[in-house]
Write an enzyme that holds these catalytic residues in place. Sequence first.
Site, short mmCIF file in Angstrom:
data_model
loop_
_atom_site.label_atom_id
_atom_site.label_comp_id
_atom_site.label_asym_id
_atom_site.label_seq_id
_atom_site.Cartn_x
_atom_site.Cartn_y
_atom_site.Cartn_z
CE1 TYR A 1 10.60 -4.74 9.36
CE2 TYR A 1 10.86 -2.41 8.80
CZ TYR A 1 10.82 -3.44 9.74
OH TYR A 1 10.99 -3.13 11.07
CG ASN B 1 6.75 -2.88 16.96
OD1 ASN B 1 7.55 -2.18 16.35
ND2 ASN B 1 6.55 -4.15 16.68
CD GLU C 1 16.31 -8.76 9.96
OE1 GLU C 1 15.16 -9.11 9.61
OE2 GLU C 1 16.62 -8.55 11.16
P1 CMP Z 1 9.00 -5.81 13.04
O1 CMP Z 1 9.54 -6.83 13.95
O2 CMP Z 1 9.84 -4.61 12.78
O3 CMP Z 1 8.65 -6.49 11.64
C1 CMP Z 1 7.64 -6.02 10.78
C2 CMP Z 1 6.79 -4.97 11.41
O4 CMP Z 1 5.54 -4.74 10.81
C3 CMP Z 1 6.45 -5.38 12.84
O5 CMP Z 1 7.60 -5.29 13.64
C4 CMP Z 1 5.34 -4.39 13.17
O6 CMP Z 1 5.82 -3.16 13.67
C5 CMP Z 1 4.70 -4.13 11.78
N1 CMP Z 1 3.35 -4.66 11.66
C6 CMP Z 1 2.24 -3.94 11.46
N2 CMP Z 1 1.16 -4.72 11.39
C7 CMP Z 1 1.59 -5.99 11.56
C8 CMP Z 1 0.95 -7.27 11.60
N3 CMP Z 1 -0.38 -7.40 11.44
N4 CMP Z 1 1.72 -8.36 11.81
C9 CMP Z 1 3.06 -8.26 11.94
N5 CMP Z 1 3.72 -7.08 11.92
C10 CMP Z 1 3.00 -5.95 11.73
#
Ligand code: CMP
Length: 140
Positions: free
Chosen positions: A50, A113, A127
């Site tokens: 990330y 999520n 990735e």
């Molecule tokens: P993911 O697609 O795994 O990519 C980054 C992750 O950060 C996202 O899913 C969310 O689970 C997490 N996240 C938490 N807060 C935010 C936010 N405000 N905007 C985007 N991603 C977020």
Amino acid sequence: AVERTLSIIKPDAVAKNVIGQIYSRFEQAGLKLVAAKMQRLSREQAEGFYAEHRERPFFKDLVDFMTSGPVVVQVLEGENAIALNRDLMGATNPREAAAGTIRADFAQSIDANAVHGSDGPESAAREVAYFFAEEEICAR
Ligand code: CMP
């Protein structure tokens, strides 16, 4: 075009015991699993994965969450796989995710999520290579 995308079933969905239900969604949509593994991410692995979010306020919570339990990481292959997987997942925030999507059905919050999916061709290539050597990906 036939594409590959990187998918992660996150610790919340593994804990809820819905790995198979999520795999079924991929399969029913015509995506093929061409590589898969379960592992517990180290902090270093999660931070590297990330890295683009390093400066975001949610970065520490994201890394804490992604290292809180095992994940299942897979490569999905199919026609238009990157966008198709994103449609199957639904919006990042499950409260905004369309009915019938993985996040609407299995996710609790924007952090927990349920799934990650690559957001475009460049991130998909990066990735997939982050988790799998080319010889670990099975042609089928
Ligand atoms: P993911 O697609 O795994 O990519 C980054 C992750 O950060 C996202 O899913 C969310 O689970 C997490 N996240 C938490 N807060 C935010 C936010 N405000 N905007 C985007 N991603 C977020």
